[in-house]
Design a protein around this motif. Structure first.
Motif, PDB file in Angstrom:
ATOM      1  N   VAL A  86     -50.925 100.874  19.629  1.00 14.14           N
ATOM      2  CA  VAL A  86     -50.432 100.133  18.465  1.00 14.14           C
ATOM      3  C   VAL A  86     -49.670  98.885  18.894  1.00 14.14           C
ATOM      4  CG1 VAL A  86     -48.887 100.245  16.458  1.00 14.14           C
ATOM      5  CG2 VAL A  86     -50.362 102.180  17.003  1.00 14.14           C
ATOM      6  N   ASN A  87     -50.096  97.745  18.339  1.00 16.59           N
ATOM      7  CA  ASN A  87     -49.485  96.432  18.584  1.00 16.59           C
ATOM      8  C   ASN A  87     -49.563  95.962  20.035  1.00 16.59           C
ATOM      9  OD1 ASN A  87     -48.751  96.109  15.859  1.00 16.59           O
ATOM     10  ND2 ASN A  87     -46.960  97.411  16.202  1.00 16.59           N
ATOM     11  N   ARG A  88     -50.439  96.569  20.826  1.00 22.73           N
ATOM     12  CA  ARG A  88     -50.587  96.162  22.227  1.00 22.73           C
ATOM     13  C   ARG A  88     -51.939  95.503  22.427  1.00 22.73           C
ATOM     14  NH1 ARG A  88     -48.069 100.229  26.107  1.00 22.73           N
ATOM     15  NH2 ARG A  88     -48.094  98.429  27.477  1.00 22.73           N
ATOM     16  N   THR A  89     -52.143  94.939  23.589  1.00 26.62           N
ATOM     17  CA  THR A  89     -53.423  94.339  23.951  1.00 26.62           C
ATOM     18  C   THR A  89     -54.256  95.366  24.697  1.00 26.62           C
ATOM     19  OG1 THR A  89     -52.440  92.143  24.081  1.00 26.62           O
ATOM     20  CG2 THR A  89     -54.532  92.470  25.241  1.00 26.62           C
ATOM     21  N   VAL A  90     -55.519  95.509  24.266  1.00 22.79           N
ATOM     22  CA  VAL A  90     -56.440  96.460  24.882  1.00 22.79           C
ATOM     23  C   VAL A  90     -57.588  95.673  25.512  1.00 22.79           C
ATOM     24  CG1 VAL A  90     -58.056  98.359  24.430  1.00 22.79           C
ATOM     25  CG2 VAL A  90     -55.867  98.282  23.225  1.00 22.79           C
ATOM     26  N   LEU A  91     -57.924  95.997  26.747  1.00 21.95           N
ATOM     27  CA  LEU A  91     -59.044  95.389  27.454  1.00 21.95           C
ATOM     28  C   LEU A  91     -60.153  96.429  27.556  1.00 21.95           C
ATOM     29  CD1 LEU A  91     -60.437  93.233  29.251  1.00 21.95           C
ATOM     30  CD2 LEU A  91     -59.157  94.218  31.191  1.00 21.95           C
ATOM     31  N   VAL A  92     -61.347  96.065  27.100  1.00 25.82           N
ATOM     32  CA  VAL A  92     -62.499  96.956  27.204  1.00 25.82           C
ATOM     33  C   VAL A  92     -63.492  96.316  28.168  1.00 25.82           C
ATOM     34  CG1 VAL A  92     -64.329  98.169  25.970  1.00 25.82           C
ATOM     35  CG2 VAL A  92     -62.162  97.699  24.810  1.00 25.82           C
ATOM     36  N   LEU A  93     -63.686  96.942  29.317  1.00 19.46           N
ATOM     37  CA  LEU A  93     -64.670  96.484  30.299  1.00 19.46           C
ATOM     38  C   LEU A  93     -65.976  97.214  30.047  1.00 19.46           C
ATOM     39  CD1 LEU A  93     -62.406  96.634  33.470  1.00 19.46           C
ATOM     40  CD2 LEU A  93     -63.126  94.572  32.255  1.00 19.46           C
ATOM     41  N   GLY A  94     -67.085  96.507  30.049  1.00 21.38           N
ATOM     42  CA  GLY A  94     -68.367  97.135  29.753  1.00 21.38           C
ATOM     43  C   GLY A  94     -68.425  97.577  28.305  1.00 21.38           C
ATOM     44  N   ALA A  95     -68.062  96.683  27.403  1.00 24.69           N
ATOM     45  CA  ALA A  95     -67.888  97.022  25.986  1.00 24.69           C
ATOM     46  C   ALA A  95     -69.183  97.360  25.257  1.00 24.69           C
ATOM     47  CB  ALA A  95     -67.179  95.879  25.260  1.00 24.69           C
ATOM     48  N   GLY A  96     -70.317  96.928  25.767  1.00 23.71           N
ATOM     49  CA  GLY A  96     -71.586  97.242  25.117  1.00 23.71           C
ATOM     50  C   GLY A  96     -71.605  96.798  23.661  1.00 23.71           C
ATOM     51  N   THR A  97     -72.016  97.689  22.779  1.00 21.26           N
ATOM     52  CA  THR A  97     -72.138  97.351  21.357  1.00 21.26           C
ATOM     53  C   THR A  97     -70.811  97.400  20.614  1.00 21.26           C
ATOM     54  OG1 THR A  97     -72.763  99.634  20.867  1.00 21.26           O
ATOM     55  CG2 THR A  97     -74.554  98.061  21.231  1.00 21.26           C
ATOM     56  N   GLY A  98     -69.748  97.824  21.267  1.00 19.23           N
ATOM     57  CA  GLY A  98     -68.418  97.636  20.712  1.00 19.23           C
ATOM     58  C   GLY A  98     -67.727  98.797  20.035  1.00 19.23           C
ATOM     59  N   LEU A  99     -68.202  99.996  20.220  1.00 12.18           N
ATOM     60  CA  LEU A  99     -67.551 101.123  19.555  1.00 12.18           C
ATOM     61  C   LEU A  99     -66.082 101.246  19.962  1.00 12.18           C
ATOM     62  CD1 LEU A  99     -68.945 104.411  18.459  1.00 12.18           C
ATOM     63  CD2 LEU A  99     -66.886 104.499  19.850  1.00 12.18           C
ATOM     64  N   GLU A 100     -65.808 101.187  21.268  1.00 12.60           N
ATOM     65  CA  GLU A 100     -64.417 101.329  21.714  1.00 12.60           C
ATOM     66  C   GLU A 100     -63.550 100.170  21.242  1.00 12.60           C
ATOM     67  OE1 GLU A 100     -67.068 101.283  23.876  1.00 12.60           O
ATOM     68  OE2 GLU A 100     -66.692 102.634  25.564  1.00 12.60           O
ATOM     69  N   ALA A 101     -64.109  98.957  21.237  1.00 14.41           N
ATOM     70  CA  ALA A 101     -63.349  97.787  20.800  1.00 14.41           C
ATOM     71  C   ALA A 101     -62.977  97.908  19.328  1.00 14.41           C
ATOM     72  CB  ALA A 101     -64.157  96.512  21.045  1.00 14.41           C
ATOM     73  N   GLN A 102     -63.935  98.305  18.498  1.00 14.80           N
ATOM     74  CA  GLN A 102     -63.643  98.484  17.076  1.00 14.80           C
ATOM     75  C   GLN A 102     -62.640  99.611  16.869  1.00 14.80           C
ATOM     76  OE1 GLN A 102     -66.587  98.408  13.967  1.00 14.80           O
ATOM     77  NE2 GLN A 102     -68.090  97.510  15.368  1.00 14.80           N
ATOM     78  N   GLY A 110     -52.951  95.243  18.692  1.00 14.19           N
ATOM     79  CA  GLY A 110     -52.626  93.895  18.250  1.00 14.19           C
ATOM     80  C   GLY A 110     -53.719  92.914  18.620  1.00 14.19           C
ATOM     81  N   ARG A 111     -54.371  93.155  19.754  1.00 14.21           N
ATOM     82  CA  ARG A 111     -55.450  92.302  20.246  1.00 14.21           C
ATOM     83  C   ARG A 111     -56.366  93.160  21.097  1.00 14.21           C
ATOM     84  NH1 ARG A 111     -57.652  88.284  18.349  1.00 14.21           N
ATOM     85  NH2 ARG A 111     -58.507  86.777  19.759  1.00 14.21           N
ATOM     86  N   VAL A 112     -57.666  92.917  20.993  1.00 16.13           N
ATOM     87  CA  VAL A 112     -58.645  93.622  21.825  1.00 16.13           C
ATOM     88  C   VAL A 112     -59.535  92.577  22.480  1.00 16.13           C
ATOM     89  CG1 VAL A 112     -60.551  95.278  21.884  1.00 16.13           C
ATOM     90  CG2 VAL A 112     -58.671  95.631  20.269  1.00 16.13           C
ATOM     91  N   TYR A 113     -59.613  92.625  23.810  1.00 16.87           N
ATOM     92  CA  TYR A 113     -60.536  91.787  24.565  1.00 16.87           C
ATOM     93  C   TYR A 113     -61.672  92.686  25.035  1.00 16.87           C
ATOM     94  CZ  TYR A 113     -56.923  88.261  24.519  1.00 16.87           C
ATOM     95  OH  TYR A 113     -55.988  87.337  24.104  1.00 16.87           O
ATOM     96  N   ALA A 114     -62.869  92.401  24.544  1.00 21.50           N
ATOM     97  CA  ALA A 114     -64.055  93.196  24.875  1.00 21.50           C
ATOM     98  C   ALA A 114     -64.944  92.370  25.790  1.00 21.50           C
ATOM     99  CB  ALA A 114     -64.796  93.573  23.602  1.00 21.50           C
ATOM    100  N   THR A 115     -65.231  92.888  26.970  1.00 21.94           N
ATOM    101  CA  THR A 115     -66.048  92.158  27.929  1.00 21.94           C
ATOM    102  C   THR A 115     -67.274  92.965  28.303  1.00 21.94           C
ATOM    103  OG1 THR A 115     -64.940  93.052  29.883  1.00 21.94           O
ATOM    104  CG2 THR A 115     -63.984  91.061  28.894  1.00 21.94           C
ATOM    105  N   ASP A 116     -68.313  92.240  28.667  1.00 23.06           N
ATOM    106  CA  ASP A 116     -69.539  92.870  29.149  1.00 23.06           C
ATOM    107  C   ASP A 116     -70.292  91.813  29.936  1.00 23.06           C
ATOM    108  OD1 ASP A 116     -71.157  95.632  28.033  1.00 23.06           O
ATOM    109  OD2 ASP A 116     -72.334  94.164  29.149  1.00 23.06           O
ATOM    110  N   ILE A 117     -71.154  92.241  30.820  1.00 23.89           N
ATOM    111  CA  ILE A 117     -71.983  91.325  31.590  1.00 23.89           C
ATOM    112  C   ILE A 117     -73.170  90.853  30.751  1.00 23.89           C
ATOM    113  CG2 ILE A 117     -73.420  93.138  32.606  1.00 23.89           C
ATOM    114  CD1 ILE A 117     -73.312  91.532  35.237  1.00 23.89           C
ATOM    115  N   ASN A 118     -73.477  91.591  29.687  1.00 21.33           N
ATOM    116  CA  ASN A 118     -74.669  91.362  28.875  1.00 21.33           C
ATOM    117  C   ASN A 118     -74.311  90.569  27.614  1.00 21.33           C
ATOM    118  OD1 ASN A 118     -76.894  91.623  27.125  1.00 21.33           O
ATOM    119  ND2 ASN A 118     -77.394  93.660  27.894  1.00 21.33           N
ATOM    120  N   SER A 119     -74.771  89.334  27.529  1.00 23.12           N
ATOM    121  CA  SER A 119     -74.447  88.504  26.367  1.00 23.12           C
ATOM    122  C   SER A 119     -75.100  89.017  25.088  1.00 23.12           C
ATOM    123  CB  SER A 119     -74.827  87.046  26.618  1.00 23.12           C
ATOM    124  OG  SER A 119     -76.214  86.924  26.834  1.00 23.12           O
ATOM    125  N   LEU A 120     -76.265  89.667  25.188  1.00 22.91           N
ATOM    126  CA  LEU A 120     -76.889  90.243  23.995  1.00 22.91           C
ATOM    127  C   LEU A 120     -76.034  91.380  23.448  1.00 22.91           C
ATOM    128  CD1 LEU A 120     -79.090  90.573  21.882  1.00 22.91           C
ATOM    129  CD2 LEU A 120     -80.442  91.852  23.581  1.00 22.91           C
TER     130      LEU A 120
END
Length: 152
Positions: A86-102, A110-120
């Motif tokens: 809650v109210n913190r920044t979360v980093l998701v490595l290998g986020a894929g389609t985004g379930l964990e980010a959502q 407070g903020r979620v940074y979702a990263t992946d190697i795959n632009s699609l």
């Protein structure tokens, strides 16, 4: 597949999380996330495997364009540690389609940074985030954990 039009489909995933204290879950119903995936990934994967290296660049990486089942467990683990999110920044490595980010955003990050190697994968993630109304919390970027480029 190479024409630039790739059929996608939504999947609403129940997370097995109920918590009436969540703003998104006031009535005590099970929390769920809707993600977007490539509709027929098997065709894309077969085409990718049958192609040469130069064609693979055009086709794009077919992996990560469907939900990884382990992402449900990751979301449940985040829910178990909601007070750390809650109210913190979360980093998701290998986020894929985004379930964990959502899920992180829905749990109050407070903020979620979702990263992946795959632009699609990230385009699918971005679409799902926008559809869910979470685009003010979730930001995505291409990042290769083994590469030399700086974190976005």
């Amino acid at each position: 597949l190479l024409s630039g039009k790739l059929p996608i489909t939504s999947r609403t995933v129940p997370l097995g999380i109920t918590n009436s204290s969540l703003a998104e879950d006031r009535d005590g119903k099970e929390l769920s996330v809707t993600i977007w995936e490539v509709e027929k990934p098997n065709e894309m994967i077969e085409l990718w495997w049958a192609s040469g290296e130069s064609d693979r660049e055009t086709i794009g990486d077919p992996f990560g364009v469907v939900m990884w089942p382990g992402s449900i467990l990751a979301a449940r683990e985040m829910a178990a540690r909601r007070d750390e999110i809650v109210n913190r920044t979360v980093l998701v490595l290998g986020a894929g389609t985004g379930l964990e980010a959502q899920a992180a955003a829905m749990l109050g990050a407070g903020r979620v940074y979702a990263t992946d190697i795959n632009s699609l994968s990230l385009r699918l993630l971005d679409y799902g985030v926008k559809e869910a109304g979470l685009d003010s919390v979730v930001e995505s970027g291409v990042f290769d954990l083994c590469g030399t480029d700086p974190f976005p």
